[in-house]
Design an enzyme around this catalytic site. Structure first.
Site, PDB file in Angstrom:
ATOM      1  N   SER A  93       0.758  -1.142  -0.126  1.00 15.64           N
ATOM      2  CA  SER A  93       0.202  -0.002  -0.142  1.00 15.64           C
ATOM      3  C   SER A  93       0.842   1.381   0.052  1.00 15.64           C
ATOM      4  O   SER A  93       1.938   1.314   0.468  1.00 15.64           O
ATOM      5  CB  SER A  93      -0.812  -0.080   1.248  1.00 15.64           C
ATOM      6  OG  SER A  93      -1.586   1.217   1.384  1.00 15.64           O
ATOM      7  N   GLN A 146       0.749  -0.385  -4.853  1.00 14.42           N
ATOM      8  CA  GLN A 146      -0.324   0.196  -4.931  1.00 14.42           C
ATOM      9  C   GLN A 146      -0.224   1.907  -4.819  1.00 14.42           C
ATOM     10  O   GLN A 146       0.445   2.384  -4.059  1.00 14.42           O
ATOM     11  CB  GLN A 146      -1.317  -0.284  -3.654  1.00 14.42           C
ATOM     12  CG  GLN A 146      -2.571   0.189  -3.814  1.00 14.42           C
ATOM     13  CD  GLN A 146      -2.895   1.412  -2.990  1.00 14.42           C
ATOM     14  OE1 GLN A 146      -2.233   1.815  -2.110  1.00 14.42           O
ATOM     15  NE2 GLN A 146      -3.876   2.205  -3.242  1.00 14.42           N
ATOM     16  N   TYR A 162      -2.037   5.460  -4.146  1.00 13.52           N
ATOM     17  CA  TYR A 162      -3.005   6.580  -3.604  1.00 13.52           C
ATOM     18  C   TYR A 162      -2.173   8.131  -3.925  1.00 13.52           C
ATOM     19  O   TYR A 162      -0.953   7.844  -3.799  1.00 13.52           O
ATOM     20  CB  TYR A 162      -3.234   6.549  -2.220  1.00 13.52           C
ATOM     21  CG  TYR A 162      -4.251   5.508  -1.648  1.00 13.52           C
ATOM     22  CD1 TYR A 162      -5.409   5.238  -2.436  1.00 13.52           C
ATOM     23  CD2 TYR A 162      -4.241   4.651  -0.726  1.00 13.52           C
ATOM     24  CE1 TYR A 162      -6.301   4.423  -2.184  1.00 13.52           C
ATOM     25  CE2 TYR A 162      -5.063   3.770  -0.320  1.00 13.52           C
ATOM     26  CZ  TYR A 162      -6.130   3.490  -1.009  1.00 13.52           C
ATOM     27  OH  TYR A 162      -7.183   2.718  -0.628  1.00 13.52           O
ATOM     28  N   THR A 215      -5.497   2.312  -7.304  1.00 13.57           N
ATOM     29  CA  THR A 215      -6.804   2.138  -6.619  1.00 13.57           C
ATOM     30  C   THR A 215      -7.852   3.278  -6.757  1.00 13.57           C
ATOM     31  O   THR A 215      -7.501   4.446  -6.479  1.00 13.57           O
ATOM     32  CB  THR A 215      -6.651   1.945  -5.158  1.00 13.57           C
ATOM     33  OG1 THR A 215      -5.887   0.825  -4.823  1.00 13.57           O
ATOM     34  CG2 THR A 215      -8.034   1.590  -4.491  1.00 13.57           C
ATOM     35  N   LYS A 262      -7.296  -0.892  -9.802  1.00 13.89           N
ATOM     36  CA  LYS A 262      -7.936  -1.824  -8.830  1.00 13.89           C
ATOM     37  C   LYS A 262      -9.272  -1.177  -8.271  1.00 13.89           C
ATOM     38  O   LYS A 262      -9.146   0.116  -8.177  1.00 13.89           O
ATOM     39  CB  LYS A 262      -6.954  -1.922  -7.585  1.00 13.89           C
ATOM     40  CG  LYS A 262      -7.679  -2.629  -6.502  1.00 13.89           C
ATOM     41  CD  LYS A 262      -6.450  -3.003  -5.170  1.00 13.89           C
ATOM     42  CE  LYS A 262      -7.027  -3.516  -4.065  1.00 13.89           C
ATOM     43  NZ  LYS A 262      -7.562  -2.820  -3.299  1.00 13.89           N
ATOM     44  N   SER A 304     -12.848  -5.384  -7.696  1.00  8.86           N
ATOM     45  CA  SER A 304     -12.559  -5.418  -6.098  1.00  8.86           C
ATOM     46  C   SER A 304     -13.618  -4.248  -5.929  1.00  8.86           C
ATOM     47  O   SER A 304     -13.749  -3.154  -6.407  1.00  8.86           O
ATOM     48  CB  SER A 304     -11.189  -4.982  -5.707  1.00  8.86           C
ATOM     49  OG  SER A 304     -11.310  -4.609  -4.287  1.00  8.86           O
ATOM     50  N   HIS A 321     -13.071  -3.279  -2.703  1.00 11.45           N
ATOM     51  CA  HIS A 321     -12.214  -2.787  -1.556  1.00 11.45           C
ATOM     52  C   HIS A 321     -12.581  -3.551  -0.407  1.00 11.45           C
ATOM     53  O   HIS A 321     -12.602  -2.871   0.844  1.00 11.45           O
ATOM     54  CB  HIS A 321     -12.438  -1.262  -1.353  1.00 11.45           C
ATOM     55  CG  HIS A 321     -11.133  -0.661  -0.671  1.00 11.45           C
ATOM     56  ND1 HIS A 321     -10.192   0.289  -1.586  1.00 11.45           N
ATOM     57  CD2 HIS A 321     -10.410  -0.557   0.458  1.00 11.45           C
ATOM     58  CE1 HIS A 321      -9.072   0.588  -0.770  1.00 11.45           C
ATOM     59  NE2 HIS A 321      -9.345   0.265   0.442  1.00 11.45           N
ATOM     60  N   ASP A 343     -10.618  -9.623  -5.887  1.00 10.77           N
ATOM     61  CA  ASP A 343     -10.194 -10.059  -4.428  1.00 10.77           C
ATOM     62  C   ASP A 343     -11.672  -9.544  -3.638  1.00 10.77           C
ATOM     63  O   ASP A 343     -12.579  -8.958  -4.297  1.00 10.77           O
ATOM     64  CB  ASP A 343      -9.332  -9.004  -3.888  1.00 10.77           C
ATOM     65  CG  ASP A 343      -9.513  -7.762  -3.867  1.00 10.77           C
ATOM     66  OD1 ASP A 343     -10.575  -7.069  -3.461  1.00 10.77           O
ATOM     67  OD2 ASP A 343      -8.395  -6.744  -3.813  1.00 10.77           O
ATOM     68  N   GLY A 354     -13.404 -11.134   0.085  1.00  9.75           N
ATOM     69  CA  GLY A 354     -14.338 -12.253   0.600  1.00  9.75           C
ATOM     70  C   GLY A 354     -13.771 -13.753   0.299  1.00  9.75           C
ATOM     71  O   GLY A 354     -14.323 -14.884   0.670  1.00  9.75           O
TER      72      GLY A 354
HETATM   73  C1  LIG Z   1      -7.662  -2.795   6.785  1.00 12.04           C
HETATM   74  C2  LIG Z   1      -7.538  -2.760   5.327  1.00 12.04           C
HETATM   75  C3  LIG Z   1      -6.657  -1.870   4.651  1.00 12.04           C
HETATM   76  C4  LIG Z   1      -6.667  -1.804   3.305  1.00 12.04           C
HETATM   77  N1  LIG Z   1      -5.747  -0.915   2.701  1.00 12.04           N
HETATM   78  C5  LIG Z   1      -5.772  -0.783   1.382  1.00 12.04           C
HETATM   79  C6  LIG Z   1      -4.874   0.311   0.611  1.00 12.04           C
HETATM   80  O1  LIG Z   1      -4.145   0.956   1.491  1.00 12.04           O
HETATM   81  N2  LIG Z   1      -5.058   0.008  -0.594  1.00 12.04           N
HETATM   82  C7  LIG Z   1      -5.826  -0.735  -1.500  1.00 12.04           C
HETATM   83  O2  LIG Z   1      -5.951  -0.550  -2.524  1.00 12.04           O
HETATM   84  N3  LIG Z   1      -6.797  -1.269  -0.878  1.00 12.04           N
HETATM   85  C8  LIG Z   1      -6.502  -1.635   0.618  1.00 12.04           C
HETATM   86  N4  LIG Z   1      -7.627  -2.585   1.134  1.00 12.04           N
HETATM   87  C9  LIG Z   1      -8.150  -3.327   0.338  1.00 12.04           C
HETATM   88  C10 LIG Z   1      -7.638  -4.918   0.026  1.00 12.04           C
HETATM   89  O3  LIG Z   1      -6.688  -4.479  -1.025  1.00 12.04           O
HETATM   90  C11 LIG Z   1      -8.410  -5.644  -0.859  1.00 12.04           C
HETATM   91  O4  LIG Z   1      -9.175  -5.148  -1.557  1.00 12.04           O
HETATM   92  C12 LIG Z   1      -9.695  -6.211   0.214  1.00 12.04           C
HETATM   93  O5  LIG Z   1      -9.292  -6.319   1.580  1.00 12.04           O
HETATM   94  C13 LIG Z   1     -10.084  -7.542  -0.100  1.00 12.04           C
HETATM   95  O6  LIG Z   1     -10.980  -8.107   0.713  1.00 12.04           O
HETATM   96  P1  LIG Z   1     -10.896  -9.133   1.982  1.00 12.04           P
HETATM   97  O7  LIG Z   1     -10.346  -8.562   3.040  1.00 12.04           O
HETATM   98  O8  LIG Z   1     -12.209  -9.660   2.202  1.00 12.04           O
HETATM   99  O9  LIG Z   1     -10.011 -10.162   1.392  1.00 12.04           O
HETATM  100  C14 LIG Z   1      -7.670  -2.479   2.690  1.00 12.04           C
HETATM  101  C15 LIG Z   1      -8.239  -3.568   3.250  1.00 12.04           C
HETATM  102  C16 LIG Z   1      -8.238  -3.675   4.648  1.00 12.04           C
HETATM  103  C17 LIG Z   1      -9.044  -4.885   5.179  1.00 12.04           C
HETATM  104  C1  LIG Z   2      -7.458   7.018   0.824  1.00 15.18           C
HETATM  105  C2  LIG Z   2      -6.494   7.221   2.046  1.00 15.18           C
HETATM  106  C3  LIG Z   2      -7.033   6.535   2.949  1.00 15.18           C
HETATM  107  C4  LIG Z   2      -6.473   5.025   2.757  1.00 15.18           C
HETATM  108  C5  LIG Z   2      -6.601   4.122   3.694  1.00 15.18           C
HETATM  109  C6  LIG Z   2      -6.035   2.757   3.484  1.00 15.18           C
HETATM  110  C7  LIG Z   2      -7.179   1.867   2.798  1.00 15.18           C
HETATM  111  O1  LIG Z   2      -7.198   1.579   1.644  1.00 15.18           O
HETATM  112  C8  LIG Z   2      -8.281   1.198   3.826  1.00 15.18           C
HETATM  113  O2  LIG Z   2      -9.051   0.635   3.141  1.00 15.18           O
HETATM  114  O3  LIG Z   2      -8.096   1.434   4.726  1.00 15.18           O
END
Ligand SMILES: Cc1cc2nc3c(=O)[nH]c(=O)nc-3n(C[C@H](O)[C@H](O)[C@H](O)COP(=O)(O)O)c2cc1C
Ligand SMILES: CCCCCCC(=O)C(=O)O
Length: 411
Positions: free
Chosen positions: A159, A180, A182, A208, A284, A306, A308, A339, A341
């Site tokens: 990330s 990734q 942002y 993303t 993404k 996705s 997210h 991604d 679930g």
């Molecule tokens: C705590 C947390 C932080 C995340 N941070 C990011 C991130 O910084 N950038 C991003 O593209 N996706 C982020 N995601 C989304 C994941 O990349 C992914 O799309 C998602 O967790 C998939 O679902 P799952 O948790 O059910 O496996 C985050 C997900 C979680 C749970």
């Molecule tokens: C867009 C800035 C905050 C990102 C936080 C990380 C993330 O993607 C998340 O799901 O938590």
């Protein structure tokens, strides 16, 4: 943090719990470390934590351990989604609506999980998707994940808001990671992040596009009210403080920025980004055929279907249900990843059958990380891999290429 010194009776209980752990290779010190973090006082080692440790049979069994280990607001940050968390739940539940059509009398004595992505060999189609702020879940954060990814030859997506730099993550994994992205609406910031990631050896930039500023996460807000400890590592309430803690943003002038996923981002931005990314550019957060077609037209090298993990918008549309229309629109021109679930090897199998080239996990490996550090992440990868191998054998598909749309039906 206090050193964890269990009393004799506690040690016996812990050893019993450890002995019952069916996952080979989780060292006792790791288990003790996890319990120590969970309960700063040895006397507080709870029966619930021990029981959970003794009962790990699948990746979901790591979740209660992570919950016991983490401060409530950190766990809420990890677990929850938007509004009523329904998309989070449906992401996994939706897999039960797809049924596997197994074929018989096929030689599956050599199940081969390897595949190719962008011409590179992957030992397994499962990858670790981007999760920000991983030091909120374990002191070693992304370093532990990168080491686990290296040990298991799994692809890691780092990330932008990781708590470890890309240079350190690549050193820990031993091979490149995907970065990734942002960014802000200041183009120089985008260029700087991309240049740094590519210089460090990132083999792909993953933009993303599904996390617009201002998500509604009520469960998290409630958890923060009862758990007032400093969660600045993972919570964005203080933007300047939050970004200061992120190594990938170090040295960048963010004084005019208030967001990392600007509301004015458009396909023009994507086209401009295409012009500066010299490696692979992946998008993404795509969930429709229309946007998949636009992504390919604008030069995307890959698409991640996705939502997210249901964290940003309550659409009630599980990502596995979005996969078929994206695959159809893309017409094999670029690889499609998915991604959301994924909790079982059969989920991975179904995603592959529906046309995914790679399948990402988020929360499951963080549960493993929170509970056991690097070993926990490795155990999660091992469990999913073992389950995938098992269903590949059962379904008569000895290779990843043998898994086709005929192997799944929507019931
Ligand atoms: C705590 C947390 C932080 C995340 N941070 C990011 C991130 O910084 N950038 C991003 O593209 N996706 C982020 N995601 C989304 C994941 O990349 C992914 O799309 C998602 O967790 C998939 O679902 P799952 O948790 O059910 O496996 C985050 C997900 C979680 C749970
Ligand atoms: C867009 C800035 C905050 C990102 C936080 C990380 C993330 O993607 C998340 O799901 O938590």
């Amino acid at each position: 943090m206090k050193t964890f010194r269990p009393e004799r009776t506690q040690r016996r209980r812990i050893l019993r719990a450890f002995a019952a752990l069916p996952i080979a290779g989780l060292p006792l010190t790791t288990l003790l470390g996890a319990l120590a973090r969970a309960h700063a006082e040895p006397a507080a080692v709870s029966d619930a934590a021990l029981t959970a440790a003794a009962q790990i049979l699948n990746v979901m069994d790591f979740e209660p351990l992570a919950k016991a280990t983490l401060p409530p607001a950190h766990f809420a940050y990890l677990a929850t989604g938007a509004d009523d968390d329904q998309t989070v739940r449906l992401n996994h539940e939706a897999f039960s609506h797809y049924q596997i059509r197994s074929r018989r009398l096929i030689d599956v004595s050599h199940a081969d999980l390897s595949t190719q992505v962008f011409g590179q060999p992957w030992t397994c189609p499962i990858y670790l998707s981007a999760v920000g702020s991983m030091r909120a879940f374990h002191p070693d954060g992304e370093l532990a994940v990168a080491r686990a990814a290296g040990a298991k030859s799994a692809l890691m997506m780092l990330s932008t808001v990781a708590t470890t730099s890309i240079e350190d993550a690549i050193a820990a994994r031993g091979t490149p990671v995907w970065q990734q992205l942002y960014t802000t609406d200041d183009w120089s910031i985008t260029q700087a992040i991309v240049r740094r990631a590519e210089r460090a050896g990132s083999s792909a930039i993953v933009l993303t596009v599904d996390n617009l500023t201002g998500r509604n996460n009520e469960t998290l807000e409630r958890a923060k009210r009862v758990d007032t400890r400093d969660c600045a590592q993972c919570h964005v309430s203080d933007f300047a403080g939050y970004t200061r803690r992120k190594p990938m943003l170090a040295g960048l002038d963010l004084s005019h920025a208030t967001e990392l996923s600007p509301l004015n981002m458009s396909w023009d931005f994507f086209a401009r980004l295409r012009g500066v990314v010299s490696g692979k550019l992946i998008i993404k957060g795509i969930v429709t055929a229309e946007d998949a077609a636009l992504a390919v037209r604008h030069g995307a090298d890959g698409i991640v279907v996705s939502n997210h993990g249901g964290r940003d918008e309550e659409t009630l549309r599980p990502s596995i249900d979005c996969l078929p229309e994206v695959v159809a629109a893309v017409k094999r021109r670029v690889p499609v990843f998915v991604d959301g679930g994924i909790r079982r090897g059969t989920d991975v199998f179904k995603a592959l059958a529906l046309g995914a080239t790679g399948v990402g996990i988020g929360r499951p490996y963080v549960w493993g990380l929170a509970a056991f550090g690097q070993s926990g992440v490795e155990a999660v990868i091992d469990l999913l891999t073992r389950e995938l191998r098992q269903i590949m054998r059962q379904a008569g598909t000895p290779t990843i290429a043998a898994i086709t749309p005929e192997h799944v039906i929507h019931g």
